[in-house]
Design a protein around this motif. Structure first.
Motif, mmCIF file in Angstrom:
data_model
loop_
_atom_site.group_PDB
_atom_site.id
_atom_site.type_symbol
_atom_site.label_atom_id
_atom_site.label_comp_id
_atom_site.label_asym_id
_atom_site.label_seq_id
_atom_site.Cartn_x
_atom_site.Cartn_y
_atom_site.Cartn_z
ATOM 1 N N ALA A 312 0.861 -1.184 0.000
ATOM 2 C CA ALA A 312 0.000 0.000 0.000
ATOM 3 C C ALA A 312 0.896 1.233 0.000
ATOM 4 C CB ALA A 312 -0.907 0.008 1.221
ATOM 5 N N ILE A 313 0.676 2.126 -0.946
ATOM 6 C CA ILE A 313 1.512 3.319 -1.062
ATOM 7 C C ILE A 313 0.927 4.431 -0.194
ATOM 8 C CG2 ILE A 313 2.542 4.988 -2.629
ATOM 9 C CD1 ILE A 313 3.470 2.089 -3.019
ATOM 10 N N ASN A 314 1.516 4.619 0.963
ATOM 11 C CA ASN A 314 1.103 5.682 1.878
ATOM 12 C C ASN A 314 2.038 6.882 1.748
ATOM 13 O OD1 ASN A 314 -1.081 4.320 2.998
ATOM 14 N ND2 ASN A 314 0.164 3.335 4.560
ATOM 15 N N ALA A 315 1.577 8.005 2.205
ATOM 16 C CA ALA A 315 2.392 9.221 2.193
ATOM 17 C C ALA A 315 1.955 10.102 3.350
ATOM 18 C CB ALA A 315 2.239 9.965 0.867
ATOM 19 N N LEU A 316 2.774 11.070 3.671
ATOM 20 C CA LEU A 316 2.423 12.029 4.720
ATOM 21 C C LEU A 316 1.708 13.232 4.128
ATOM 22 C CD1 LEU A 316 5.613 12.152 6.976
ATOM 23 C CD2 LEU A 316 3.400 11.131 7.542
ATOM 24 N N ARG A 317 0.857 13.834 4.933
ATOM 25 C CA ARG A 317 0.361 15.167 4.596
ATOM 26 C C ARG A 317 1.497 16.166 4.817
ATOM 27 N NH1 ARG A 317 -3.637 12.947 8.075
ATOM 28 N NH2 ARG A 317 -5.658 12.559 7.084
ATOM 29 N N ASP A 318 1.287 17.404 4.393
ATOM 30 C CA ASP A 318 2.290 18.454 4.604
ATOM 31 C C ASP A 318 2.467 18.690 6.103
ATOM 32 O OD1 ASP A 318 1.979 18.568 1.895
ATOM 33 O OD2 ASP A 318 1.189 20.614 1.832
ATOM 34 N N LEU A 319 3.660 18.435 6.628
ATOM 35 C CA LEU A 319 3.905 18.668 8.051
ATOM 36 C C LEU A 319 4.097 20.155 8.314
ATOM 37 C CD1 LEU A 319 6.361 15.834 9.184
ATOM 38 C CD2 LEU A 319 3.868 15.830 9.136
ATOM 39 N N PRO A 320 3.582 20.666 9.436
ATOM 40 C CA PRO A 320 3.808 22.072 9.777
ATOM 41 C C PRO A 320 5.201 22.324 10.314
ATOM 42 C CG PRO A 320 2.483 21.013 11.470
ATOM 43 C CD PRO A 320 2.651 20.005 10.368
ATOM 44 N N ILE A 321 5.852 21.303 10.899
ATOM 45 C CA ILE A 321 7.199 21.439 11.442
ATOM 46 C C ILE A 321 7.964 20.141 11.181
ATOM 47 C CG2 ILE A 321 6.559 23.050 13.284
ATOM 48 C CD1 ILE A 321 6.738 20.603 15.228
ATOM 49 N N SER A 322 9.273 20.237 11.185
ATOM 50 C CA SER A 322 10.108 19.025 11.171
ATOM 51 C C SER A 322 11.175 19.079 12.259
ATOM 52 C CB SER A 322 10.770 18.831 9.802
ATOM 53 O OG SER A 322 11.591 19.935 9.469
ATOM 54 N N THR A 323 11.114 20.107 13.101
ATOM 55 C CA THR A 323 12.010 20.188 14.266
ATOM 56 C C THR A 323 11.240 20.746 15.449
ATOM 57 O OG1 THR A 323 12.808 22.463 13.898
ATOM 58 C CG2 THR A 323 13.981 20.690 12.749
ATOM 59 N N HIS A 324 11.713 20.393 16.628
ATOM 60 C CA HIS A 324 11.164 20.959 17.860
ATOM 61 C C HIS A 324 12.214 20.799 18.943
ATOM 62 C CE1 HIS A 324 8.805 20.575 21.724
ATOM 63 N NE2 HIS A 324 8.452 21.775 21.301
ATOM 64 N N ASP A 325 12.569 21.906 19.573
ATOM 65 C CA ASP A 325 13.624 21.897 20.581
ATOM 66 C C ASP A 325 14.912 21.356 19.952
ATOM 67 O OD1 ASP A 325 15.017 20.992 23.300
ATOM 68 O OD2 ASP A 325 13.420 22.402 23.794
ATOM 69 N N ARG A 326 15.502 20.285 20.530
ATOM 70 C CA ARG A 326 16.733 19.706 19.974
ATOM 71 C C ARG A 326 16.456 18.383 19.242
ATOM 72 N NH1 ARG A 326 19.785 18.526 24.617
ATOM 73 N NH2 ARG A 326 18.263 19.453 26.032
ATOM 74 N N VAL A 327 15.291 18.320 18.606
ATOM 75 C CA VAL A 327 14.873 17.106 17.894
ATOM 76 C C VAL A 327 14.522 17.472 16.459
ATOM 77 C CG1 VAL A 327 13.276 15.154 17.883
ATOM 78 C CG2 VAL A 327 13.982 16.193 20.060
ATOM 79 N N ALA A 328 14.940 16.641 15.505
ATOM 80 C CA ALA A 328 14.658 16.885 14.093
ATOM 81 C C ALA A 328 14.190 15.602 13.426
ATOM 82 C CB ALA A 328 15.908 17.411 13.376
ATOM 83 N N LEU A 329 13.377 15.760 12.391
ATOM 84 C CA LEU A 329 12.950 14.655 11.541
ATOM 85 C C LEU A 329 13.625 14.778 10.190
ATOM 86 C CD1 LEU A 329 9.100 14.899 12.200
ATOM 87 C CD2 LEU A 329 10.727 13.393 13.375
ATOM 88 N N MET A 330 13.888 13.634 9.545
ATOM 89 C CA MET A 330 14.477 13.662 8.217
ATOM 90 C C MET A 330 13.959 12.484 7.398
ATOM 91 S SD MET A 330 18.380 12.247 8.877
ATOM 92 C CE MET A 330 18.741 12.365 7.130
ATOM 93 N N GLY A 331 14.158 12.555 6.076
ATOM 94 C CA GLY A 331 13.740 11.469 5.209
ATOM 95 C C GLY A 331 12.240 11.233 5.292
ATOM 96 N N ASP A 332 11.834 9.969 5.240
ATOM 97 C CA ASP A 332 10.411 9.638 5.256
ATOM 98 C C ASP A 332 9.713 10.060 6.540
ATOM 99 O OD1 ASP A 332 10.512 8.597 2.742
ATOM 100 O OD2 ASP A 332 10.363 6.491 3.337
ATOM 101 N N ALA A 333 10.437 10.203 7.609
ATOM 102 C CA ALA A 333 9.815 10.670 8.852
ATOM 103 C C ALA A 333 9.306 12.097 8.704
ATOM 104 C CB ALA A 333 10.807 10.592 10.003
ATOM 105 N N ALA A 334 9.902 12.864 7.790
ATOM 106 C CA ALA A 334 9.531 14.267 7.602
ATOM 107 C C ALA A 334 8.669 14.499 6.374
ATOM 108 C CB ALA A 334 10.790 15.138 7.493
ATOM 109 N N HIS A 335 8.872 13.700 5.325
ATOM 110 C CA HIS A 335 8.156 13.981 4.070
ATOM 111 C C HIS A 335 7.996 12.712 3.228
ATOM 112 C CE1 HIS A 335 12.326 13.969 2.796
ATOM 113 N NE2 HIS A 335 12.561 15.087 3.473
ATOM 114 N N ALA A 336 7.485 11.645 3.852
ATOM 115 C CA ALA A 336 7.251 10.409 3.101
ATOM 116 C C ALA A 336 6.350 10.713 1.912
ATOM 117 C CB ALA A 336 6.608 9.360 4.006
ATOM 118 N N MET A 337 6.751 10.218 0.733
ATOM 119 C CA MET A 337 6.056 10.569 -0.497
ATOM 120 C C MET A 337 5.803 9.328 -1.339
ATOM 121 S SD MET A 337 9.334 12.351 -2.407
ATOM 122 C CE MET A 337 9.666 13.395 -0.987
ATOM 123 N N THR A 338 4.922 9.446 -2.300
ATOM 124 C CA THR A 338 4.741 8.380 -3.276
ATOM 125 C C THR A 338 6.020 8.260 -4.100
ATOM 126 O OG1 THR A 338 3.792 9.917 -4.887
ATOM 127 C CG2 THR A 338 2.254 8.789 -3.398
#
Length: 479
Positions: A312-338
């Motif tokens: 099943a091809i899932n994807a993320l909606r547009d995230l409002p943030i990809s960092t908070h405090d000293r934490v960051a998201l990258m790759g599919d955790a931040a912008h999983a796409m088809t």
């Protein structure tokens, strides 16, 4: 050995996480050993699912900048340095959903694209980790984390599924589309969101609605076909040369294997929740049934499939943030796409390059990390979201589901009169031009420009912070 300036925990040992670990060690030569990296991988070893990785010009420049091109170049055919900027055939577009197919557009771009076997690619990255600065921990699946309450610079506490916990100074979630880091981040970050629609800020409800992935309305049947098996049926089969149509096929492992990804879509299901297993083994007959009536080359290809799985091809909606405090998201955790731009891995690599640059910047210390992460977010999150949207559009174009070309999914007789044939071909070529327009960012923009923008923004914010004494808490203009 001097003590580290700070420690970075990377949750996820896929392409994103390993690329960041390599970037942190290779971009910090002047501060060698000043950043300690711990990779926490949920599996018992570094492993990848799926078979193919497509790489365009931008992420390949990152691989070259990190000194990885020579080793990766052993895994596929790479244009020479002298030939890299010249046009190369990237793929052919072919309408195959009738007994006689027709090729209608060739995508020829600088460098073309490089195709890798995903496991071979990951193994190469794992072999380039620096053991003096990086420690890998396996069977460590992150469940949650908590930020310090006693002091803003106290360690972040990580909790794992096995009941154990540890600490770090900076946490990077490279843990994929179902990221536990993202879920924990949003639960914490929403407390800081000011619910004030008057100035356009996200409400808490809207904020949290973006945390879970949604179904794109498509499933993909994935398989690997041995070249020699297909060659016995048809020695001139196009799959041994270049990908086409929607089935997407491309050679990997120096052409010894052919990666097959066959898509089936239900547009009215786009944005819903998929019911059932996300990945499931299935029989070849189920796959073949989806392409009854397609041209002979498609039938030949599918007859060579021995084992397949349905994704099943899932994807993320547009995230409002990809960092908070000293934490960051990258790759599919931040912008999983088809997968329709062939850019998921490439965007993860670009994230790693820019994030690694900012974390190893001479101005970066534990007290300035949050500002560095905000500069990363300001440049990389909008880019990731843009490619998410473009990938979605490409999927529509490939299946003639874009309203501009919707009638092209109807069957037609290739042997109709010359005038009718030319009308159909002209419309098909218009699809090809639309695909190129939607994709041309991949060879007309430069990752080094984005990296420079991130650095300049970071340096400006540090200067402003030194004057005002206030940290950057949200994205402002990156221009």
């Amino acid at each position: 050995m001097s003590p580290p300036t700070f420690t970075v925990a990377i949750c996820g040992g896929g392409i994103a996480g390993l690329s960041l670990a390599i970037a942190l060690s290779r971009l910090s030569l002047e501060k060698k050993d000043h950043i300690r990296v711990d990779i926490y991988e949920a599996a018992h070893e570094f492993t990848e699912v799926g078979a193919g990785v497509v790489m365009w010009r931008r992420p390949w420049k990152v691989m070259k900048a990190l000194g990885l091109a020579e080793e990766l170049g052993k895994l596929c055919e790479v244009p020479s340095v002298q030939d890299e900027d010249n046009p190369h055939l990237a793929f052919k577009m072919r309408k195959s959903d009738s007994k006689e197919g027709v090729s209608f557009y060739d995508l020829t771009v600088p460098m073309g694209n490089l195709t890798f076997h995903r496991a071979e690619f990951l193994n190469c990255l794992a072999g380039q980790l620096d053991p003096t600065t990086t420690t890998s921990h396996f069977s460590k699946r992150l469940v949650s984390y908590s930020l310090p309450s006693s002091s803003p610079l106290a360690p972040i506490i990580l909790r794992f599924q096995d009941g154990q916990s540890t600490t770090c100074d900076v946490l990077v979630g490279a843990d994929g589309i179902h990221s536990a880091t993202r879920h924990a981040m949003f639960e914490l970050a929403v407390k800081d969101v000011e619910v004030d629609s008057g100035d356009g800020r996200k409400t808490a409800e809207t904020f949290l609605n973006t945390v879970d992935p949604v179904w794109s309305g498509s499933v993909a049947y994935r398989a690997i076909v041995a070249r020699d098996k297909l060659e016995k049926i048809n020695p001139n089969h196009r799959a041994m040369l270049i990908p086409h149509n929607h089935i997407i096929v491309f050679p990997i492992s120096h052409g010894r294997l052919i990666n097959v990804v066959a898509f089936c879509s239900w547009p009215d299901k786009d944005g819903t929740t998929f019911e059932g297993k996300i990945v499931e083994e299935c029989n070849r007959e189920e796959l073949i049934e989806q392409y009854v009536g397609w041209e002979e080359e498609v039938q030949q290809l599918l007859q060579c499939v021995e084992k397949t799985s349905r994704w099943a091809i899932n994807a993320l909606r547009d995230l409002p943030i990809s960092t908070h405090d000293r934490v960051a998201l990258m790759g599919d955790a931040a912008h999983a796409m088809t997968p329709h731009q062939g850019s998921g891995a490439g965007q993860a690599i670009e994230d790693a390059y820019i994030l690694g640059t900012l974390l190893t910047h001479p101005l970066t210390t534990l007290s300035t990390v949050k500002t560095a992460l905000k500069a990363y977010e300001a440049v990389c999150l909008p880019m990731g979201i843009d490619i998410q949207r473009r990938s979605w559009l490409n999927g529509k174009l490939y299946e003639f589901a874009d309203p501009r070309f919707a009638s092209l999914d109807l069957d037609y007789d290739i042997n109709e009169g010359t005038q009718q044939r030319e009308i159909v071909l002209d419309r098909l070529k218009a699809v090809g031009r639309a695909v190129i327009e939607n994709r041309k960012w991949a060879w007309t923009t430069n990752i080094e420009d984005d990296r420079e923008r991130a650095v300049k923004l970071y340096e400006k914010w540090i200067r402003d912070q030194s004057h005002t004494g206030r940290e950057v808490t949200r994205i402002t203009s990156v221009d």
